[in-house]
Design a protein around this motif. Structure first.
Motif, short mmCIF file in Angstrom:
data_model
loop_
_atom_site.label_atom_id
_atom_site.label_comp_id
_atom_site.label_asym_id
_atom_site.label_seq_id
_atom_site.Cartn_x
_atom_site.Cartn_y
_atom_site.Cartn_z
N PHE A 1 32.59 58.03 31.42
CA PHE A 1 33.05 56.65 31.20
C PHE A 1 33.68 56.04 32.45
CE2 PHE A 1 33.34 58.66 27.01
CZ PHE A 1 32.77 57.70 26.20
N ALA B 1 36.27 51.46 29.77
CA ALA B 1 35.16 51.50 28.80
C ALA B 1 35.59 51.03 27.41
CB ALA B 1 34.60 52.91 28.71
N ARG C 1 27.81 55.33 34.91
CA ARG C 1 28.92 55.53 33.98
C ARG C 1 28.75 54.59 32.79
NH1 ARG C 1 29.23 59.27 36.85
NH2 ARG C 1 31.02 60.10 37.96
N VAL C 2 29.30 55.02 31.64
CA VAL C 2 29.25 54.22 30.42
C VAL C 2 30.33 53.15 30.48
CG1 VAL C 2 29.54 54.27 27.91
CG2 VAL C 2 28.32 56.13 29.07
N LYS C 3 29.88 51.93 30.30
CA LYS C 3 30.78 50.77 30.23
C LYS C 3 31.12 50.48 28.77
CE LYS C 3 31.02 45.89 31.42
NZ LYS C 3 30.34 44.77 32.06
N ALA C 4 30.12 50.63 27.90
CA ALA C 4 30.32 50.39 26.47
C ALA C 4 29.43 51.34 25.68
CB ALA C 4 30.00 48.94 26.11
#
Length: 172
Positions: free
Chosen positions: A61, A65, A152-155
């Protein structure tokens, strides 16, 4: 015999075609590496939530996030949790998955059937998840950005369905 102008045109076109093929090949390799790195995030996420490995999850993340976990079918279990920031996401996971002890019961989450759409420095990945002991499954949607450290995960959004409540009821 070819004229000097004709030879220059031939050399120019050959050079252009070679340059385009090398550029296309490099672009394909970059795209394939991005695709692999993005899919790897789902495996790191599944392993991270199964072991509550905060360090590993932090590599999935961005700090700001957003996560939305929701049960979408009719169920006695109600879940519609919206979380802001990695620390809040991790604390919620720890609270709700912390009843598991170490590696007992692993693996819990299986992820498969990834579909990745990349546009420049953003991507969307959708994939299936099966939660073995809860007899549950769902569809994850990750919205990603290319950060300095990599993708990377933003949402994150999970639309989960519970198929069999008996494992959950035994835990209560």
């Amino acid at each position: 015999m070819k004229s000097p102008l004709s030879m220059i045109k031939t050399i120019f076109i050959s050079t252009l075609l070679f340059t385009l093929s090398v550029t296309a090949s490099a672009s394909s390799q970059t795209r394939a590496m991005d695709h692999a790195e993005i899919i790897e995030l789902s495996s790191k996420y599944a392993w991270g939530i199964d072991t509550l490995d905060k360090e590993l999850l932090a590599t999935v993340f961005i700090p700001s996030a957003f996560a939305h976990y929701e049960i979408v079918n009719t169920s006695v279990i109600k879940l519609d949790e919206k979380l802001e920031g990695f620390d809040e996401i991790y604390q919620w996971l720890k609270k709700n998955l912390g009843h598991r002890k170490g590696h007992d019961g692993l693996p819990w989450h299986f992820v498969t059937n990834h579909v990745v759409d990349i546009t420049n420095d953003t991507a969307v990945m959708r994939f299936y998840m099966h939660n073995r002991p809860m007899a549950a499954g769902g569809v994850y949607t990750f919205k990603l950005i290319r950060a300095t450290e990599g993708w990377r995960v933003k949402a994150l959004k999970l639309d989960e369905q519970i198929w069999d409540l008996s494992p959950y009821q035994k835990r209560k």
